[in-house]
Design an enzyme around this catalytic site. Structure first.
Site, PDB file in Angstrom:
ATOM      1  N   GLU A   1      -3.548  -3.996  23.766  1.00 37.96           N
ATOM      2  CA  GLU A   1      -4.171  -4.306  22.480  1.00 37.96           C
ATOM      3  C   GLU A   1      -3.763  -5.726  22.123  1.00 37.96           C
ATOM      4  OE1 GLU A   1      -6.342  -2.447  21.230  1.00 37.96           O
ATOM      5  OE2 GLU A   1      -5.992  -0.607  22.354  1.00 37.96           O
TER       6      GLU A   1
ATOM      7  N   CYS B   1      -4.145  -8.896  13.687  1.00 37.45           N
ATOM      8  CA  CYS B   1      -4.874  -9.267  14.899  1.00 37.45           C
ATOM      9  C   CYS B   1      -6.379  -9.256  14.706  1.00 37.45           C
ATOM     10  CB  CYS B   1      -4.483  -8.350  16.063  1.00 37.45           C
ATOM     11  SG  CYS B   1      -4.769  -6.593  15.746  1.00 37.45           S
TER      12      CYS B   1
END
Length: 466
Positions: free
Chosen positions: A219, A253
């Site tokens: 991720e 993010c």
């Protein structure tokens, strides 16, 4: 004052991995009752330690109690409840069709654990991004070694205590420390590695995993664009962009990394976003209890360098010692500017003008696939155009970031922004191996597949396999 994280004994890492492999092979983790019991134990532990978790997040990142609960503790508790509710259904073998050529037979997909897993989490959401993957690991029947970020030492200490008080270390344990602990862990033969962090470190994780042929879920991140179409209500658009960008002081993010706006709407949008910043955080965000801090003074210094030479529409103030950087809007940024060459991961928002959506598509296609993309548009044709031509991990139309907060959608990247997905059912799938199983009886056997192969057998096969 700098707080140092105690480092795990490197000599014990291989031993702990072997302990977990032995525990896993004894079959303790496989039953539904065991998994549900461990999920319930984790839920109770999170609730019991909630005051300490919130306090640690405030110390490490300046998070308000509301933000820390909504984006970390509450997020995890919701995931625990959702997965516990559906786990029995997910664990059932999935019956699938069997081709005529294999009859008589039945076929099914069996979900089995991966084994001993490694979960490495980053510092921006240090509680949620460690515990949320752990929920998937437990639900799928795995053991896990957890490595929290050393850059958020107070949260790391709370996590270590929570896990130690809740689980047998031969089942789940925390290894605290810095880069040397990460390196030692990555040298071990895990059955799955789940890593959340930068693309640069993700490449290192994948390279290390390749030596043991260990599957990985990465991720990562990237520059997530936010496209504003013509004709949208700028006040509401601005409010949603500002919320998504400056939550956690921009250290998300999937935060909008830059905004693309029609040239004629740049000034009105900037004014609307500046208004929303003031509405959210007051005239001086430094005094706001709802505005977070950066993880380190080094991050402040890096952002100061990134914004050099740019036109500041509002904000720009910073204090490295206090880990503070004001919510900052940068006006009419050029595509070639240094700030447009890397993920910002902080409260700087470049605003870039465009003339046509074709130009926007071409520019984004030149870059690595982003983790997220946001489009503000009420034009269905334009929505379809952007979704059809641009590749990205996930995103929203007419909002920002909230796609990651539903257990019904997979969360993950594509290409340079990551591989694999999780949340809800997708977390169970991520930590499970889908084992194919075909069952046949022994009281009936068709001679068709066995040699010799006369012409009539070939004719039959050709008919059956059409």
């Amino acid at each position: 004052m700098t707080v140092h994280v105690p480092s795990a004994d490197l000599s014990q890492i291989a031993e702990r991995v072997e302990q977990q492999k032995a525990y896993y092979h004894r079959g303790h983790t496989r039953s539904l009752d065991f998994r549900l019991g461990q999920l319930k134990a984790l839920q109770r532990a999170v609730q019991r330690h909630e005051p300490e978790i919130l306090a640690a997040l405030a110390q490490d990142l300046g998070k308000s109690a509301f933000e820390a609960y909504a984006t970390e503790v509450g997020f995890v508790l919701d995931e625990l409840r959702f997965i516990s509710k559906h786990l029995s259904e997910w664990m059932q073998p999935e019956r699938v069709k069997t081709p005529l050529v294999h009859q008589p037979a039945s076929s099914e997909v069996v979900y089995e654990p991966r084994g001993v897993t490694l979960i490495i989490s980053p510092w921006n959401y240090p509680f949620q991004l460690l515990i949320d993957p752990l929920i998937g690991a437990i639900a799928a029947g795995n053991c896990a070694i957890l490595k929290p970020s050393e850059l958020t030492p107070h949260t790391s200490a709370v996590l270590a205590k929570l896990i130690q008080d809740t689980f047998d270390p031969a089942y789940i344990t925390v290894m605290e420390g810095g880069v040397e602990v990460n390196q030692a862990l990555l040298d071990q033969p895990f059955d799955l590695i789940f890593f959340t962090g930068s693309t640069r470190v993700g490449k290192i994780v994948m390279e290390k995993a390749a030596k043991h042929l260990t599957p990985v879920i990465l991720e990562l991140g990237g520059k997530s664009p936010c496209i504003v179409d013509r004709g949208v209500p700028l006040a509401l658009t601005a409010r949603r962009i500002v919320w998504g960008k400056f939550l956690n002081a921009g250290q998300t993010c999937v935060a909008p990394d830059y905004v693309l706006v029609p040239r004629e709407d740049m000034e009105p949008l900037l004014e609307a976003m500046a208004h929303e910043i003031q509405q959210f955080y007051g005239h001086d965000p430094h005094l706001s209890p709802d505005y977070g801090r950066l993880v380190s003074s080094e991050r402040v210094t890096h952002l100061q360098q990134l914004m050099q030479g740019e036109t500041v529409f509002c904000g720009g103030e910073s204090d490295a010692k206090a880990h503070y950087f004001a919510p900052t809007l940068l006006q009419d940024v050029d595509w070639q500017a240094p700030i447009m060459q890397e993920e910002i991961f902080g409260p700087l928002l470049p605003v870039v003008a465009y003339d046509t959506l074709d130009e926007v598509i071409a520019r984004i296609q030149e870059r690595s696939r982003p983790l997220a993309l946001y489009l503000f548009s009420e034009n269905p044709a334009h929505q379809e155009m952007i979704m059809r031509h641009l590749d990205f991990g996930g995103g929203c139309i007419n909002d920002a970031m909230i796609h990651l907060a539903t257990p019904h959608l997979p969360f993950g990247g594509n290409g340079g922004s990551g591989m694999g997905a999780y949340h809800g059912r997708y977390s169970f799938d991520a930590f499970s191996h889908r084992k194919a199983l075909l069952k046949r009886p022994l009281n009936l056997d068709m001679p068709l597949r066995y040699p010799p192969y006369p012409a009539w057998k070939e004719k039959v096969v050709r008919q059956v396999m059409k």
